[in-house]
Design a protein around this motif. Structure first.
Motif, mmCIF file in Angstrom:
data_model
loop_
_atom_site.group_PDB
_atom_site.id
_atom_site.type_symbol
_atom_site.label_atom_id
_atom_site.label_comp_id
_atom_site.label_asym_id
_atom_site.label_seq_id
_atom_site.Cartn_x
_atom_site.Cartn_y
_atom_site.Cartn_z
ATOM 1 N N VAL A 85 11.163 40.321 -13.751
ATOM 2 C CA VAL A 85 11.986 39.463 -12.893
ATOM 3 C C VAL A 85 12.757 40.360 -11.923
ATOM 4 N N GLY A 87 15.298 40.536 -8.308
ATOM 5 C CA GLY A 87 16.102 39.949 -7.226
ATOM 6 C C GLY A 87 16.557 41.083 -6.318
ATOM 7 N N LEU A 88 16.556 40.849 -5.011
ATOM 8 C CA LEU A 88 16.894 41.920 -4.063
ATOM 9 C C LEU A 88 18.169 41.597 -3.283
ATOM 10 N N VAL A 111 21.095 38.221 -0.043
ATOM 11 C CA VAL A 111 20.944 38.231 -1.511
ATOM 12 C C VAL A 111 19.915 37.184 -1.921
ATOM 13 N N SER A 112 18.856 37.623 -2.567
ATOM 14 C CA SER A 112 17.809 36.679 -2.990
ATOM 15 C C SER A 112 18.134 36.120 -4.371
ATOM 16 N N GLU A 113 17.500 35.031 -4.702
ATOM 17 C CA GLU A 113 17.488 34.567 -6.083
ATOM 18 C C GLU A 113 16.505 35.462 -6.848
ATOM 19 N N PRO A 114 16.613 35.511 -8.187
ATOM 20 C CA PRO A 114 15.667 36.360 -8.945
ATOM 21 C C PRO A 114 14.290 35.701 -9.036
ATOM 22 N N ASN A 155 17.295 44.614 -8.226
ATOM 23 C CA ASN A 155 17.685 44.187 -9.578
ATOM 24 C C ASN A 155 16.428 43.860 -10.369
ATOM 25 N N SER A 193 14.670 43.079 -14.314
ATOM 26 C CA SER A 193 14.756 42.854 -15.760
ATOM 27 C C SER A 193 13.372 42.465 -16.257
ATOM 28 N N PHE A 225 16.635 34.894 -18.798
ATOM 29 C CA PHE A 225 16.385 36.204 -18.201
ATOM 30 C C PHE A 225 16.843 37.316 -19.135
ATOM 31 N N GLY A 226 16.207 38.461 -19.017
ATOM 32 C CA GLY A 226 16.664 39.650 -19.725
ATOM 33 C C GLY A 226 17.826 40.284 -18.972
ATOM 34 N N ARG A 243 19.593 42.949 -16.675
ATOM 35 C CA ARG A 243 19.007 43.656 -15.537
ATOM 36 C C ARG A 243 19.653 45.007 -15.299
HETATM 37 P P1 ADP Z 1 26.546 39.942 -9.344
HETATM 38 O O1 ADP Z 1 27.415 38.769 -9.062
HETATM 39 O O2 ADP Z 1 26.849 40.659 -10.610
HETATM 40 O O3 ADP Z 1 26.349 40.862 -8.178
HETATM 41 P P2 ADP Z 1 24.393 38.218 -8.811
HETATM 42 O O4 ADP Z 1 24.232 37.022 -9.653
HETATM 43 O O5 ADP Z 1 25.049 38.082 -7.494
HETATM 44 O O6 ADP Z 1 25.123 39.326 -9.643
HETATM 45 O O7 ADP Z 1 22.971 38.841 -8.588
HETATM 46 C C1 ADP Z 1 22.775 39.944 -7.797
HETATM 47 C C2 ADP Z 1 21.277 40.088 -7.587
HETATM 48 O O8 ADP Z 1 20.641 40.310 -8.820
HETATM 49 C C3 ADP Z 1 20.632 38.876 -6.989
HETATM 50 O O9 ADP Z 1 19.683 39.302 -6.020
HETATM 51 C C4 ADP Z 1 19.937 38.226 -8.156
HETATM 52 O O10 ADP Z 1 18.761 37.571 -7.743
HETATM 53 C C5 ADP Z 1 19.587 39.384 -9.039
HETATM 54 N N1 ADP Z 1 19.536 39.074 -10.466
HETATM 55 C C6 ADP Z 1 20.461 38.404 -11.184
HETATM 56 N N2 ADP Z 1 20.101 38.339 -12.476
HETATM 57 C C7 ADP Z 1 18.918 39.007 -12.595
HETATM 58 C C8 ADP Z 1 18.028 39.299 -13.679
HETATM 59 N N3 ADP Z 1 18.282 38.927 -14.937
HETATM 60 N N4 ADP Z 1 16.899 40.011 -13.411
HETATM 61 C C9 ADP Z 1 16.639 40.417 -12.166
HETATM 62 N N5 ADP Z 1 17.433 40.169 -11.123
HETATM 63 C C10 ADP Z 1 18.553 39.476 -11.311
#
Ligand code: ADP
Ligand code: MG
Length: 484
Positions: free
Chosen positions: A6, A8-9, A155-158, A197, A199, A208-209, A211
């Protein structure tokens, strides 16, 4: 156990404004250290920031391009932390009310299939300065030219499930920002960089695991390599009975590995609060409509048009539409020669190969779209054959002639299609090659097709490459078979 990745960028894009986001200092790259940092960028007492309207417009254009909701009201916050490259002691960012809300981007994978990646939000902020570690013995130098350069953090979704998808997403963002002209997208100069990011989770599991976040990766290739390493590390760790800890890691391209930088416990507490020096940004519908009206045709629309209206394959349409310069060059070649498939082949093949060899961008191509289009037309109307076309291409590339026609005349490359002339050459070659003719006659019929190559080569040679190869092939077969 089967594992799923998984990803997210968080992509940082330097916006191509001429001055900084809160000051009038220049953003030009490559100046002498500390010649482009003014009192505002240094956070000296008594100064006040003034928001750069162009940075707002660029952020909005990005938002519109990814079908996002644009916030009517967005707010700048102070993100407090201490670091030598941040003389103000805080970074001005947007934490709670970002300018660009949820949107999405379509990515195309190598097999031509597409997938939608959701964007969580994008916000405006300022870049920090740079620490210089080379050339200073036992000390760190600080260059604050970059401090205050406008950044859009996307910020992308994961939503990504492989390194390839992550790279394709980054490429899609790169295409969009360069099409819009809101960034030069130069990753080597740091105009675009991303936090990755990563995981893993057992296949089929919904949760999700944990990250790890790999900071500041600055090339498409490094993104893929960093993810590949990280996925393997995490799986191995879990399978050995351990668990992944949430932490920030660095990718080391020389050793092809990621290393821990700091764990969650060591993370900063940023104590965000609204910046009292900046008013909220309020945008009205007329302003958004105005910016919407200025959007160019975007990569996804071009790709679709190239496929649906021009009949390009998904692969070709994707490669050509990825860069606006290449797409426009291709369109100019196509309008000159009228054959989209040939135009795409030449732009991706001969032209891209030559540009790569000489490390040139398509904008600096020594051969113009018009010249290339004319050249293709001469192949299509049978004036020259494919071999001669490559010679004409090389001549135009080297500046030996203004147009394809000029080169064809000067070099005598006009294709011989006169059947009589070709037959005469064939008769001569057959007369000169008794041994090969005997061999042809005595060999198995299914092997003869292959053997004909020798004769074709001789005839082409006799014509100095100008004979029409299809005609040579056909006539040769007739004449040889008549001897059987
Ligand atoms: P934070 O608030 O701690 O910065 P966010 O929820 O804003 O965390 O997420 C930051 C980035 O990490 C986003 O791009 C999101 O898609 C990605 N992300 C969040 N959880 C995971 C995960 N379990 N695995 C991979 N990427 C993740
Ligand atoms: Mg975050």
């Amino acid at each position: 156990m089967q594992w799923e990745t998984v990803i997210g960028l968080e992509v940082h894009v330097q916006l191509a404004t001429r001055s900084k986001i809160f000051s009038g200092a220049s953003t030009a790259f490559g100046a002498e250290p500390n010649t482009q940092a003014c009192a505002v960028d240094l956070g000296l007492p008594g100064v006040l920031p003034v928001l750069n309207e162009q940075a707002v417009a660029m952020a909005v254009q990005f938002g519109l391009a990814v079908h996002a909701d644009i916030a009517e009201v967005s707010v700048f916050d102070r993100k407090n932390y201490f670091y030598p490259d941040l003389p103000k002691g805080y970074q001005t960012s947007q934490m709670y009310h970002p300018i660009v809300g949820p949107g999405d981007v379509e990515i195309t994978l190598e097999d031509g299939s597409t997938k939608r990646i959701r964007i969580h939000h994008a916000h405006l902020e300022e870049d920090a300065g740079k620490s210089l570690h080379e050339d200073f013995h036992g000390m760190t130098g600080i260059d604050l030219n970059r401090a205050g350069t406008p950044l859009l953090e996307i910020v992308s979704e994961p939503d990504m499930r492989s390194a390839k998808e992550a790279a394709a997403y980054l490429k899609a963002i790169h295409s969009i920002v360069t099409y819009l002209g809101i960034s030069d997208g130069n990753m080597a100069e740091g105009s675009m960089r991303c936090d990755v990011n990563v995981s893993v989770r057992p296949k089929g599991q919904e949760a999700f695991g944990t990250r790890a976040e790999i900071k500041n990766v600055n090339s498409f290739r490094f993104v893929e390599r960093a993810i590949a390493f990280e996925v393997e590390r995490q799986i191995e760790l879990i399978e050995d009975g351990g668990s992944v800890v949430q932490e920030t890691r660095l990718f080391d391209p020389d050793r092809d590995e990621t290393r821990s930088m700091r764990t969650k416990e060591e993370a900063n507490d940023y104590r965000y609060f609204p910046c009292p020096d900046l008013l909220p940004v309020v945008l009205d519908q007329a302003y958004l409509d105005h910016l919407r009206g200025q959007l160019p045709e975007l990569p996804a629309d071009k790709r679709e048009r190239f496929q649906n209206e021009l009949g390009l394959s998904a692969y070709d349409a994707n490669v050509i539409s990825a860069s606006r310069d290449m797409a426009e060059f291709f369109e100019a070649v196509h309008s000159e020669c009228g054959d989209a498939k040939q135009a795409a082949n030449w732009v991706q093949g001969e032209l891209s190969g030559a540009l790569n060899r000489e490390n040139l961008s398509i904008a600096n191509s020594p051969i113009s779209a018009r010249q290339l289009g004319e050249l293709i037309s001469r192949v299509l109307d049978d004036t020259i054959n494919g071999k001669a076309a490559k010679e004409v291409f090389q001549a135009l590339w080297n500046g030996q002639g203004e147009s394809a026609d000029e080169v064809i005349d000067a070099k005598g490359l006009k294709q011989v299609t006169d059947t009589g002339a070709i037959e005469a050459m064939i008769d001569q070659v057959i007369a000169d090659s008794p041994a090969q003719v005997a061999q042809y006659r005595d060999s198995e019929p299914e092997k003869r097709g292959k053997m004909i190559g020798y004769f074709v080569g001789q005839v082409m040679k006799a014509s100095r490459g100008t004979a029409n190869p299809q005609q040579v092939n056909g006539l040769l077969k007739e004449k040889l078979d008549a001897l059987l």
